[in-house]
Design a protein around this motif. Sequence first.
Motif, mmCIF file in Angstrom:
data_model
loop_
_atom_site.group_PDB
_atom_site.id
_atom_site.type_symbol
_atom_site.label_atom_id
_atom_site.label_comp_id
_atom_site.label_asym_id
_atom_site.label_seq_id
_atom_site.Cartn_x
_atom_site.Cartn_y
_atom_site.Cartn_z
ATOM 1 N N GLY A 32 0.809 -1.212 0.000
ATOM 2 C CA GLY A 32 0.000 0.000 0.000
ATOM 3 C C GLY A 32 0.839 1.257 0.000
ATOM 4 O O GLY A 32 0.446 2.289 -0.569
ATOM 5 N N ARG A 33 2.015 1.206 0.627
ATOM 6 C CA ARG A 33 2.917 2.360 0.612
ATOM 7 C C ARG A 33 3.400 2.656 -0.807
ATOM 8 O O ARG A 33 3.590 3.823 -1.183
ATOM 9 N N ILE A 34 3.614 1.624 -1.604
ATOM 10 C CA ILE A 34 4.020 1.828 -2.998
ATOM 11 C C ILE A 34 2.875 2.469 -3.771
ATOM 12 O O ILE A 34 3.074 3.419 -4.552
ATOM 13 N N LEU A 35 1.649 1.954 -3.559
ATOM 14 C CA LEU A 35 0.487 2.553 -4.227
ATOM 15 C C LEU A 35 0.329 4.013 -3.833
ATOM 16 O O LEU A 35 0.051 4.872 -4.683
ATOM 17 N N ASP A 36 0.500 4.304 -2.542
ATOM 18 C CA ASP A 36 0.375 5.689 -2.081
ATOM 19 C C ASP A 36 1.399 6.592 -2.758
ATOM 20 O O ASP A 36 1.085 7.734 -3.148
#
Length: 774
Positions: free
Chosen positions: A331-335
């Motif tokens: 999710g950090r990559i998506l963010d």
Amino acid sequence: MSRIVQGISAAALAGALIAGGSAFAQTAQPAASPAPVEAAQPGQRQEQRPNVLVWMMDDVGYAQVSCFGGLVPTPNIDRVARMGLRYTNYHTAPICSAARAAFLSGRNPHSVNIGAHAVTSFPVRGYTGHIPASAGSLADNLKAGGYTTFAIGKWDHMPTAHMTPAGPFNQWPSGQGFERFYGFIAADADNFAPTLLRGHTPVTIPDESDYHLSADMADEAVAMINGRRSVDPARPFFLYWATGVAHAPHHAPEDWLQRFRGKFDMGWDKAREQILKKQIAEGIVPKGTRLSPRPEMIKAWDDLSAEEQKLYARQMEAFAASLAHADAQFGRILDALEESGELDNTMIVIVSDNGASAEGGIDGLFNEAAVTGGWPVGVDGNMKFYDVWGGPETYPHYANGWALAGDTPLRYWKQVAHEGGSRVPLVVSWPKGIAARGEMRRDFTHVSDIAPTIMDMAGVPLADMVNNVKQQPMEGHSFAATTHKGGQADKDRAQYVELLGNRGLWQGDWSLVATHRIRTWAWGTPQTFDEPWELYDLSKDLGQTTDLAARYPERVAQMEKLFDEQAARYNVRPYHNMEEAAARGMAEAKQDFISRQGKWRYPGPVSNITGQEAPPVNIRGFTMTARLGLESGTETGPLFAYGGQLGGIGLYLKEGKPVLIMNGLDGTSDSVMADKALAAGSHAIELKLARGRTAEDGTGEYRVTISSGDTVLVDRPMRFRMAQYFGLPATFGVGEDEGSPVMKGYRAGVPFPGRISDVVFDFSATGPGATELH
């Protein structure tokens, strides 16, 4: 593990145990997709190709992510599913090496010589472990199309003999089209103390008390994506993000472990019922779908003792924590992509390499290596680690009942040709290029289809030449058309599957399958390959509960003919068993030992030598000699090390004093240390490790003698239970100790602070100092 026990490495899989247009084997017209982008002329605007982000999960079953009905919350996978599509009829190869090779090459695993796990390679077509140069990867092709290419995480679909600092590197990520690599060259990794490489060079992990590999991989991903913008912001990227999660070890930070306390006390039988109910309600599986039969070797949850239930529930908590934590890192990559404005033009593919793993066996394992390390484990042995399960004191795997639940409603698990081994989640999104939001597709898709589909949608043709080698067509089928409308795939397509004698064929709604080996955590595989064919109608019986072979013999014969045709075309035969791989490994090891005359020589420091290529210091007596140069006489550091805290052996200096350390798979440790330190200056040091008898419980008798010149520094007996196998990621080093350090408290990756040279390990002596090689 040395080549002398290369067969044990194969056993680790058993118990611990991957042209536009006509160059693609398309069976449907591709959907409208961006045309190949030509260089922009002055005054023209160049259309931006999509970025490509792949999350290759490890050993995650069909029902282990929440958007496929699973009980582990994975909100970021769900987030991508809401932005795009879930494919509920996607199939892969049933083991990691074969699946990953097929995924990245766009070809069948046997076509690229990885018909099984790379460690079980054979010198015949289909199984050599060497991907041919004519089978350029997805990364090769995207790079030729203008992409920058990154690989982060697991890479194990390559010959074990290549997994050394000496290479060759043509099968490494750098030789398969990736410009940058940060990860591990092994089937799994210690998430708290991994052995990592940047490119070809070992790196030391950050000295952080809360370090976890999944978080580190997310940091690297964001850094690589952002870093490319400083040179060419418009250049699209391809990021292959291959977590060790959820392969064993099921590691998670303590706060994540606490989140799942008590969440699986209902047990695997009720979990299966809850998952199936959710899958039917959401339309993931048809109404009327029945659960596959619970295999007789797995007890009903209600028949377990209270202690067994307590242990097995704790094991599933750790698995859930590790997967949920990895989802948060993704999710950090998506963010980061959303913050930079790139998420809408990023094609995202989330997939698992194979079904859920049952390699933890009946009771699970506090240390994955125990299954092949001569270290039998039961409930009592596992319960000793109950309070720390999932933390750095363990290297755990869950009991196989949870693998069955993780594949709900499918039959069996990883390594098996039934649906549980190969039908896994596939989530695809590209907000700018795919209009569908939150939809499902039931079209048959295969692991070899991903690469041609990505290239088709990105408008990148198959390169005619890669590294000056003419390319063979990809065998996968682009399913780009299905991203716009379901039902576009070829309904009569036939696709084989085979792994170590387990075999089958899909055609339409039908599954033809033969059961050769289902106890994937054990030996004893039948030596013949004459099992009868089973036939299932997957449109009505996804759990493969009713064998229709006797009712439809004509269909069996027709599908068997198709299987035989594909087996011949793709180099599937001859079939092999695990035991044959082990026997071949032993034979190669014997020949290697003879050619070396029992001696391993290292002129100076070296690290990251895989167990298959390391000297057999854990299974034979030996004499080690080396030259040392000390500045102060108070140095602390490794002279040699193999393995780590949970299974290892090493010779260190500790404040100048030589000390031999042995670590058991259960974290027990013993050592023999000299009384006096070596003075500053130059020294010749010698270690003699003589082996005596080994008791039934695996405890061995040793004699440890350490000398410097004519002076004996220590000469003592030692009794210890040394494992014959330290685990899949164990590495050997001289003057280096990467990953989990053999000496507790020593910082991994910090080299020996003095000089070390002329190192020789001599196993050629006869008598009590050696074990005869058979």
